[in-house]
Design a protein around this motif. Sequence first.
Motif, PDB file in Angstrom:
ATOM      1  N   ILE A  46     -38.929 -42.979 -49.395  1.00  0.00           N
ATOM      2  CA  ILE A  46     -39.489 -41.956 -49.078  1.00  0.00           C
ATOM      3  C   ILE A  46     -37.516 -41.378 -50.261  1.00  0.00           C
ATOM      4  CG2 ILE A  46     -37.739 -40.212 -47.933  1.00  0.00           C
ATOM      5  CD1 ILE A  46     -39.087 -41.347 -45.720  1.00  0.00           C
ATOM      6  N   ASN A  47     -39.334 -41.124 -51.497  1.00  0.00           N
ATOM      7  CA  ASN A  47     -37.310 -40.617 -52.490  1.00  0.00           C
ATOM      8  C   ASN A  47     -36.971 -39.503 -52.071  1.00  0.00           C
ATOM      9  OD1 ASN A  47     -36.375 -41.090 -55.259  1.00  0.00           O
ATOM     10  ND2 ASN A  47     -38.158 -38.847 -55.823  1.00  0.00           N
ATOM     11  N   HIS A  48     -36.052 -39.437 -50.600  1.00  0.00           N
ATOM     12  CA  HIS A  48     -35.055 -38.490 -50.465  1.00  0.00           C
ATOM     13  C   HIS A  48     -33.708 -39.383 -49.286  1.00  0.00           C
ATOM     14  CE1 HIS A  48     -33.294 -35.252 -48.292  1.00  0.00           C
ATOM     15  NE2 HIS A  48     -33.739 -34.383 -49.094  1.00  0.00           N
ATOM     16  N   LYS A  49     -32.721 -38.332 -49.861  1.00  0.00           N
ATOM     17  CA  LYS A  49     -31.446 -39.128 -48.978  1.00  0.00           C
ATOM     18  C   LYS A  49     -31.548 -38.017 -48.072  1.00  0.00           C
ATOM     19  CE  LYS A  49     -29.991 -42.913 -52.160  1.00  0.00           C
ATOM     20  NZ  LYS A  49     -28.620 -43.925 -53.058  1.00  0.00           N
ATOM     21  N   ALA A  50     -30.901 -38.519 -47.421  1.00  0.00           N
ATOM     22  CA  ALA A  50     -30.388 -37.925 -45.727  1.00  0.00           C
ATOM     23  C   ALA A  50     -29.185 -38.454 -45.022  1.00  0.00           C
ATOM     24  CB  ALA A  50     -31.411 -37.068 -45.357  1.00  0.00           C
ATOM     25  N   GLY A  51     -28.240 -37.985 -44.662  1.00  0.00           N
ATOM     26  CA  GLY A  51     -27.207 -38.993 -44.289  1.00  0.00           C
ATOM     27  C   GLY A  51     -25.863 -37.637 -43.032  1.00  0.00           C
ATOM     28  N   PHE A  52     -25.494 -38.358 -42.027  1.00  0.00           N
ATOM     29  CA  PHE A  52     -24.126 -37.168 -41.686  1.00  0.00           C
ATOM     30  C   PHE A  52     -22.997 -37.955 -41.985  1.00  0.00           C
ATOM     31  CE2 PHE A  52     -28.090 -36.740 -38.527  1.00  0.00           C
ATOM     32  CZ  PHE A  52     -28.313 -35.240 -38.229  1.00  0.00           C
ATOM     33  N   VAL A  53     -21.701 -37.025 -42.101  1.00  0.00           N
ATOM     34  CA  VAL A  53     -20.486 -37.179 -42.521  1.00  0.00           C
ATOM     35  C   VAL A  53     -19.441 -37.215 -42.420  1.00  0.00           C
ATOM     36  CG1 VAL A  53     -19.581 -37.521 -45.284  1.00  0.00           C
ATOM     37  CG2 VAL A  53     -22.084 -37.736 -45.642  1.00  0.00           C
ATOM     38  N   SER A  54     -18.878 -37.879 -41.350  1.00  0.00           N
ATOM     39  CA  SER A  54     -18.254 -37.551 -39.969  1.00  0.00           C
ATOM     40  C   SER A  54     -16.766 -37.224 -41.146  1.00  0.00           C
ATOM     41  CB  SER A  54     -18.272 -37.886 -38.997  1.00  0.00           C
ATOM     42  OG  SER A  54     -19.188 -37.761 -38.741  1.00  0.00           O
ATOM     43  N   ILE A  55     -15.772 -36.228 -41.109  1.00  0.00           N
ATOM     44  CA  ILE A  55     -14.962 -36.101 -41.363  1.00  0.00           C
ATOM     45  C   ILE A  55     -13.721 -36.025 -40.169  1.00  0.00           C
ATOM     46  CG2 ILE A  55     -13.112 -34.876 -43.356  1.00  0.00           C
ATOM     47  CD1 ILE A  55     -15.598 -33.270 -43.606  1.00  0.00           C
ATOM     48  N   ILE A  56     -12.929 -37.613 -40.098  1.00  0.00           N
ATOM     49  CA  ILE A  56     -12.132 -37.673 -39.172  1.00  0.00           C
ATOM     50  C   ILE A  56     -10.707 -37.843 -39.516  1.00  0.00           C
ATOM     51  CG2 ILE A  56     -13.498 -37.879 -38.032  1.00  0.00           C
ATOM     52  CD1 ILE A  56     -12.421 -41.087 -37.787  1.00  0.00           C
ATOM     53  N   GLY A  57      -9.542 -37.726 -38.850  1.00  0.00           N
ATOM     54  CA  GLY A  57      -8.078 -38.232 -39.417  1.00  0.00           C
ATOM     55  C   GLY A  57      -7.246 -36.825 -38.295  1.00  0.00           C
ATOM     56  N   LYS A  58      -6.514 -37.076 -38.115  1.00  0.00           N
ATOM     57  CA  LYS A  58      -5.308 -36.384 -37.511  1.00  0.00           C
ATOM     58  C   LYS A  58      -5.296 -35.262 -37.811  1.00  0.00           C
ATOM     59  CE  LYS A  58      -1.647 -39.846 -36.121  1.00  0.00           C
ATOM     60  NZ  LYS A  58      -0.232 -39.703 -35.328  1.00  0.00           N
ATOM     61  N   PRO A  59      -4.758 -34.286 -37.086  1.00  0.00           N
ATOM     62  CA  PRO A  59      -4.557 -32.752 -37.235  1.00  0.00           C
ATOM     63  C   PRO A  59      -2.694 -32.373 -38.630  1.00  0.00           C
ATOM     64  CG  PRO A  59      -3.656 -32.709 -35.065  1.00  0.00           C
ATOM     65  CD  PRO A  59      -3.822 -34.354 -35.691  1.00  0.00           C
ATOM     66  N   ASN A  60      -3.760 -31.160 -39.371  1.00  0.00           N
ATOM     67  CA  ASN A  60      -3.254 -31.000 -40.339  1.00  0.00           C
ATOM     68  C   ASN A  60      -3.237 -31.885 -41.638  1.00  0.00           C
ATOM     69  OD1 ASN A  60      -1.923 -28.200 -40.923  1.00  0.00           O
ATOM     70  ND2 ASN A  60       0.395 -29.200 -40.533  1.00  0.00           N
ATOM     71  N   VAL A  61      -4.358 -33.013 -41.564  1.00  0.00           N
ATOM     72  CA  VAL A  61      -3.896 -33.371 -42.818  1.00  0.00           C
ATOM     73  C   VAL A  61      -5.035 -33.059 -44.424  1.00  0.00           C
ATOM     74  CG1 VAL A  61      -3.129 -35.674 -41.423  1.00  0.00           C
ATOM     75  CG2 VAL A  61      -6.146 -35.143 -42.434  1.00  0.00           C
ATOM     76  N   GLY A  62      -5.426 -31.735 -43.929  1.00  0.00           N
ATOM     77  CA  GLY A  62      -6.484 -31.314 -44.667  1.00  0.00           C
ATOM     78  C   GLY A  62      -8.412 -31.577 -44.624  1.00  0.00           C
ATOM     79  N   LYS A  63      -8.575 -32.022 -43.500  1.00  0.00           N
ATOM     80  CA  LYS A  63      -9.893 -32.141 -43.692  1.00  0.00           C
ATOM     81  C   LYS A  63     -10.164 -30.954 -43.629  1.00  0.00           C
ATOM     82  CE  LYS A  63      -9.264 -33.339 -38.860  1.00  0.00           C
ATOM     83  NZ  LYS A  63      -7.671 -33.006 -39.041  1.00  0.00           N
ATOM     84  N   SER A  64     -10.332 -30.161 -43.313  1.00  0.00           N
ATOM     85  CA  SER A  64     -11.673 -28.831 -43.119  1.00  0.00           C
ATOM     86  C   SER A  64     -11.290 -28.043 -44.372  1.00  0.00           C
ATOM     87  CB  SER A  64     -10.580 -27.233 -42.383  1.00  0.00           C
ATOM     88  OG  SER A  64     -10.385 -27.565 -40.629  1.00  0.00           O
ATOM     89  N   THR A  65      -9.257 -28.050 -45.009  1.00  0.00           N
ATOM     90  CA  THR A  65      -9.993 -28.089 -46.866  1.00  0.00           C
ATOM     91  C   THR A  65     -10.552 -28.386 -47.194  1.00  0.00           C
ATOM     92  OG1 THR A  65      -7.489 -27.212 -46.786  1.00  0.00           O
ATOM     93  CG2 THR A  65      -8.922 -27.710 -49.010  1.00  0.00           C
ATOM     94  N   LEU A  66     -10.857 -30.041 -47.246  1.00  0.00           N
ATOM     95  CA  LEU A  66     -11.706 -30.693 -48.173  1.00  0.00           C
ATOM     96  C   LEU A  66     -13.627 -30.540 -47.306  1.00  0.00           C
ATOM     97  CD1 LEU A  66     -12.252 -33.134 -49.304  1.00  0.00           C
ATOM     98  CD2 LEU A  66     -12.072 -34.293 -47.777  1.00  0.00           C
ATOM     99  N   MET A  67     -13.413 -30.215 -46.479  1.00  0.00           N
ATOM    100  CA  MET A  67     -15.058 -30.255 -45.575  1.00  0.00           C
ATOM    101  C   MET A  67     -15.476 -28.642 -46.449  1.00  0.00           C
ATOM    102  SD  MET A  67     -17.800 -29.805 -43.139  1.00  0.00           S
ATOM    103  CE  MET A  67     -18.347 -28.719 -42.408  1.00  0.00           C
ATOM    104  N   ASN A  68     -14.298 -27.803 -46.844  1.00  0.00           N
ATOM    105  CA  ASN A  68     -14.844 -26.521 -47.846  1.00  0.00           C
ATOM    106  C   ASN A  68     -15.158 -26.549 -48.951  1.00  0.00           C
ATOM    107  OD1 ASN A  68     -14.810 -24.393 -45.268  1.00  0.00           O
ATOM    108  ND2 ASN A  68     -13.074 -24.301 -45.736  1.00  0.00           N
ATOM    109  N   VAL A  69     -14.516 -27.481 -49.510  1.00  0.00           N
ATOM    110  CA  VAL A  69     -14.560 -28.156 -50.902  1.00  0.00           C
ATOM    111  C   VAL A  69     -15.592 -28.251 -50.859  1.00  0.00           C
ATOM    112  CG1 VAL A  69     -14.109 -29.521 -52.964  1.00  0.00           C
ATOM    113  CG2 VAL A  69     -12.920 -27.416 -50.896  1.00  0.00           C
TER     114      VAL A  69
END
Length: 301
Positions: A4-27
């Motif tokens: 298969i010449n295609h890559k795919a996967g799930f990337v989970s962003i975890i951490g404590k509250p207010n460390v910037g996870k949502s900002t990172l996700m949007n970027v």
Amino acid sequence: MEQINHKAGFVSIIGKPNVGKSTLMNVLVGERLSIITSKAQTTRHRIMGILNGQHNGVDFQLVYSDTPGIILPKYELHKSMMSFVHSSLEDADIILFVTDIFEKYDEDDVINKLARINHVPVLLLINKIDLATEEQVQEKIAHWRERFPTQAIIPISALGQKNIGSIFDTIVNSLPNHPPYFEKDELTDKPERFFASEIIREKIFKNYKKEIPYSCEVAITAFKEEDNIIRISSEIYVERVTQRAIIIGHKGESIKKVGTQAREELERFFGKKVFLEQFVKVEPEWRSKAQKLKQFGYSQD
């Protein structure tokens, strides 16, 4: 068997509250999918953002998951929030563990969770380095290097988009060969109603103090898209009559301000004029009621 010449996967962003996870996700996704405030525990759901593209001649699909900050649950709501974190870890192909330059050395609950992850790559990201000196950054890297010598550690600034390219390259290079999980034109797994409720909830977080934002939930009761306008009806739930009075404000000024800000943001998000109705209701102890949480979309059944 054909390669298969295609890559795919799930990337989970975890951490404590207010460390910037949502900002990172949007970027990382390049779209504003997760709401962002300066208050902790803003994110309550697992929000997927889908990015398709090509890297070194190979097509890919990244399915990012922004998750609630890891906390010790006090309410049924918190238990539901942590269940979103657990599910994102179970199906992850890559984990982005986000800490920040100011986080104290008391991350035992997160460290224990991270220590049990040995089936997928983990990138340990130290966020907000734009607010620190180089010496502070090196000290924090050394702190984490001592605890996790085998993990990749990348200092970043999600807000300043520093070293984001390094994260992206590492993620894509680590992806397994797999067909896309979602259609290529999909951006997220969430419906439009979800983002409407989240945008309104964000404005509540930004306009009210103390316990008020944490006691609120927003439900969209009507979402009708016409040629030139979207008509949205929403209900804001609080736990006490006194909270309802605070949300509404003197002569309705507070709720009007929230509505104006939310409508403007909704129009930017959907690219169309929006008519927004808001009603404030009291639902005592909704954060502890399983049936009410299910109604608000916190059940993973």
